[in-house]
Design an enzyme around this catalytic site. Structure first.
Site, PDB file in Angstrom:
ATOM      1  N   ASP A  12       0.872  -1.176   0.000  1.00  0.00           N
ATOM      2  CA  ASP A  12       0.000   0.000   0.000  1.00  0.00           C
ATOM      3  C   ASP A  12       0.908   1.223   0.000  1.00  0.00           C
ATOM      4  O   ASP A  12       2.117   1.112   0.235  1.00  0.00           O
ATOM      5  CB  ASP A  12      -0.890  -0.015   1.258  1.00  0.00           C
ATOM      6  N   SER A  13       0.308   2.386  -0.195  1.00  0.00           N
ATOM      7  CA  SER A  13       1.087   3.624  -0.150  1.00  0.00           C
ATOM      8  C   SER A  13       1.600   3.919   1.259  1.00  0.00           C
ATOM      9  O   SER A  13       2.525   4.705   1.424  1.00  0.00           O
ATOM     10  CB  SER A  13       0.228   4.779  -0.646  1.00  0.00           C
ATOM     11  N   CYS A  75      -3.826  -1.084  -1.840  1.00  0.00           N
ATOM     12  CA  CYS A  75      -4.164   0.327  -2.070  1.00  0.00           C
ATOM     13  C   CYS A  75      -5.200   0.419  -3.204  1.00  0.00           C
ATOM     14  O   CYS A  75      -4.989  -0.118  -4.284  1.00  0.00           O
ATOM     15  CB  CYS A  75      -2.890   1.064  -2.465  1.00  0.00           C
ATOM     16  N   GLU A 154      -5.804   9.125   9.775  1.00  0.00           N
ATOM     17  CA  GLU A 154      -4.422   9.009  10.279  1.00  0.00           C
ATOM     18  C   GLU A 154      -4.243   9.767  11.592  1.00  0.00           C
ATOM     19  O   GLU A 154      -3.436   9.375  12.439  1.00  0.00           O
ATOM     20  CB  GLU A 154      -3.431   9.480   9.210  1.00  0.00           C
ATOM     21  N   CYS A 185     -11.369   3.174  -0.281  1.00  0.00           N
ATOM     22  CA  CYS A 185     -10.048   3.672   0.122  1.00  0.00           C
ATOM     23  C   CYS A 185      -9.699   2.955   1.414  1.00  0.00           C
ATOM     24  O   CYS A 185     -10.573   2.747   2.267  1.00  0.00           O
ATOM     25  CB  CYS A 185     -10.106   5.186   0.338  1.00  0.00           C
ATOM     26  N   HIS A 187      -8.400   3.795   4.056  1.00  0.00           N
ATOM     27  CA  HIS A 187      -8.597   4.501   5.333  1.00  0.00           C
ATOM     28  C   HIS A 187     -10.056   4.591   5.769  1.00  0.00           C
ATOM     29  O   HIS A 187     -10.336   4.795   6.943  1.00  0.00           O
ATOM     30  CB  HIS A 187      -8.061   5.927   5.228  1.00  0.00           C
TER      31      HIS A 187
HETATM   32  N1  DGL Z   1      -4.127   3.784   0.272  1.00  0.00           N
HETATM   33  C1  DGL Z   1      -4.760   4.807  -0.540  1.00  0.00           C
HETATM   34  C2  DGL Z   1      -5.991   4.206  -1.238  1.00  0.00           C
HETATM   35  O1  DGL Z   1      -6.575   3.239  -0.784  1.00  0.00           O
HETATM   36  C3  DGL Z   1      -5.144   6.015   0.298  1.00  0.00           C
HETATM   37  C4  DGL Z   1      -3.965   6.858   0.732  1.00  0.00           C
HETATM   38  C5  DGL Z   1      -3.212   7.486  -0.428  1.00  0.00           C
HETATM   39  O2  DGL Z   1      -3.741   8.420  -1.072  1.00  0.00           O
HETATM   40  O3  DGL Z   1      -2.131   7.021  -0.712  1.00  0.00           O
HETATM   41  O4  DGL Z   1      -6.370   4.693  -2.260  1.00  0.00           O
END
Ligand code: DGL
Length: 265
Positions: A12-13, A75, A154, A185, A187
């Site tokens: 993931d990012s 992600c 976060e 997403c 989060h």
């Molecule tokens: N993990 C990213 C997503 O699910 C969200 C956070 C980001 O923008 O990197 O799209």
């Protein structure tokens, strides 16, 4: 045949994909997992498709060096932009979160009126719209980018006045028009209470992580690489200093995080 003792790779990012890690670990308690958070380059959600593809390739390379037997793109933004490229280029199966999320939404929706929320990149890609349309051609998809949800999650601002005000801002126009909402997403599952308070109890909230874990289990079984026996080993890799990942990640993971390792891309 793939080595059943090899680990599953998840990337993931940043910390967000730990919501997917959690579901995969719960569903497959015998599987070892290497998790990579590209914390030096987060967020992906505001970046162009080309950039996200480049980052996703780099993450996959790091995990393949660890000999993973299957790759989970946790992600949503990377799934939306890069999963086809990764599937074309890699020798291991690649599981994304968009396809499973779309399937879960279609299964839940009674009316075929489905909402999708995600990063600006995910919404612009129309990946969910296309996956849902492929599964149910008559479905209507309303999509909305909710960028402020990422920092709220976060920072741990999960319930109360501020997240609900932000949720009203993004979602008021969608309320009453959909019966199912995809939390597209990593989060957003943490903000499910605030999102649910705005959308109302009659709207089903879909978290793709659970369905992604199910697809991961099915894929491993299909390639004969499932490992139900061994005590699992979990490793966490990051591309920036581990401190913030450890602090914020514990909330996403729901348990303490230790042994986080910095990797050089
Ligand atoms: N993990 C990213 C997503 O699910 C969200 C956070 C980001 O923008 O990197 O799209």
């Amino acid at each position: 045949m793939a080595d059943d003792r090899a680990a599953i790779g998840i990337f993931d990012s940043g910390v967000g994909g730990l919501t997917v890690f959690r579901q995969v670990a719960a569903r497959l308690p015998g599987e070892s997992i290497v998790y990579l958070g590209d914390t030096a380059r987060v967020p992906y959600g505001t970046k162009s498709a080309d950039t996200v593809v480049r980052y996703a390739r780099a993450c996959a390379r790091i995990l393949l060096k660890r000999n993973v037997k299957l790759l989970v793109v946790a992600c949503n933004t990377a799934s939306a932009f890069a999963v086809d490229v990764l599937r074309d280029e890699l020798d291991v199966p690649v599981v994304d979160v968009v396809g499973p999320g779309a399937r879960a939404a279609v299964a839940r929706s009674r009316s075929g009126r489905i909402g999708v929320i995600g990063t600006a990149g995910t919404v612009a890609s129309r990946a969910y719209d296309e996956s849902i349309a492929a599964l149910q051609p008559g479905a209507t998809v309303t999509a909305q980018a909710c960028p402020l949800f990422v920092p709220l999650a976060e920072e741990g601002w999960l319930e109360g006045t501020v997240p609900e005000a932000v949720a009203h801002h993004y979602l008021d126009s969608m309320r009453g028009t959909v019966d199912t909402l995809v939390l597209g997403c990593t989060h957003y599952p943490l903000l499910a209470a605030a999102i649910g308070a705005v959308m109302g109890p009659e709207v089903a909230l879909v978290d793709s992580a659970e369905e992604t874990a199910r697809v991961t289990a099915e894929t491993l079984a299909a390639i004969g690489a499932a490992n139900a026996e061994a005590p699992p080993c979990y490793r966490f890799l990051v591309s920036d200093a581990p401190d913030a990942f450890v602090r914020v990640g514990q909330r996403f993971l729901g348990r303490p995080l230790a042994g986080v390792e910095w990797v050089d891309f």
